[in-house]
Enzyme design. Sequence first.
Site, PDB file in Angstrom:
ATOM      1  N   HIS A  13       0.836  -1.197   0.000  1.00 52.12           N
ATOM      2  CA  HIS A  13       0.000   0.000   0.000  1.00 52.12           C
ATOM      3  C   HIS A  13       0.872   1.249   0.000  1.00 52.12           C
ATOM      4  O   HIS A  13       0.364   2.364   0.152  1.00 52.12           O
ATOM      5  CB  HIS A  13      -0.928   0.006   1.230  1.00 52.12           C
ATOM      6  CG  HIS A  13      -2.005  -1.027   1.169  1.00 52.12           C
ATOM      7  ND1 HIS A  13      -1.905  -2.250   1.784  1.00 52.12           N
ATOM      8  CD2 HIS A  13      -3.207  -1.042   0.531  1.00 52.12           C
ATOM      9  CE1 HIS A  13      -3.005  -2.962   1.555  1.00 52.12           C
ATOM     10  NE2 HIS A  13      -3.808  -2.248   0.794  1.00 52.12           N
ATOM     11  N   ASN A  14       2.180   1.071  -0.162  1.00 53.17           N
ATOM     12  CA  ASN A  14       3.128   2.178  -0.149  1.00 53.17           C
ATOM     13  C   ASN A  14       3.271   2.728  -1.572  1.00 53.17           C
ATOM     14  O   ASN A  14       3.858   2.075  -2.428  1.00 53.17           O
ATOM     15  CB  ASN A  14       4.483   1.686   0.384  1.00 53.17           C
ATOM     16  CG  ASN A  14       5.515   2.802   0.483  1.00 53.17           C
ATOM     17  OD1 ASN A  14       5.444   3.796  -0.208  1.00 53.17           O
ATOM     18  ND2 ASN A  14       6.486   2.603   1.354  1.00 53.17           N
ATOM     19  N   ASP A  72      10.088  -7.173   0.560  1.00 59.37           N
ATOM     20  CA  ASP A  72      10.317  -6.868   1.964  1.00 59.37           C
ATOM     21  C   ASP A  72      11.770  -6.441   2.043  1.00 59.37           C
ATOM     22  O   ASP A  72      12.668  -7.162   1.586  1.00 59.37           O
ATOM     23  CB  ASP A  72      10.030  -8.054   2.885  1.00 59.37           C
ATOM     24  CG  ASP A  72       9.734  -7.581   4.301  1.00 59.37           C
ATOM     25  OD1 ASP A  72       8.791  -6.788   4.472  1.00 59.37           O
ATOM     26  OD2 ASP A  72      10.459  -7.977   5.238  1.00 59.37           O
TER      27      ASP A  72
END
Length: 201
Positions: A13-14, A72
Amino acid sequence: MSGPVRRVVLATHNPHKVEEFQGIVAATRPDLEVVGYDGPEPVEDGVTFAQNALIKARAAAAHTGLPALADDSGICVDVLGGAPGVFSAYWAGHAKDAAANLALLLDQLSDVADPHRTAQFRSTIALVVPGGAEHVVEGVWPGRLATAPAGGGGFGYDPIFVPDGQDGAERTAAELSPAEKNAESHRARAFVALAPLLATL
């Protein structure tokens, strides 16, 4: 264009990450369209970058039915034994406050001399195809940490990360142009390893 554009969802969502990935992918795979993810965020309870990347990619693939990428990543400081590492986004607490994270890390290293401020940005990218294969690749961007932030670009820890191998005056990742960063970053390096896998989509 030589063929149909294939959509791949990026499990984040970044918006900064989506934009950065779009830039990296567009340079080498214009047949792929990276789209943002608007589904529910899974609990990232892994203790490694790879575990968390897979958790996010699996959730996005299941929710959208599209091949899913998840990154990640974080900064790993040698003198801190690799920390913040997988906890980079939460280093100053669960508010995920980037400015507070950066300030805390600088404070923790305030008495550490330059030769001992070595660090690496690490990116682990997971690719999950619905009902199909799962792959994990990693990219590492070595450098060291500055004593104060510089630059208005990038995000996260970019203003204090000075990449290795620069010619002339050294700049932080936040002082690089988007094109320069997209060519050298940990995500770009991971994408090089990912590209052959994307070719099978």
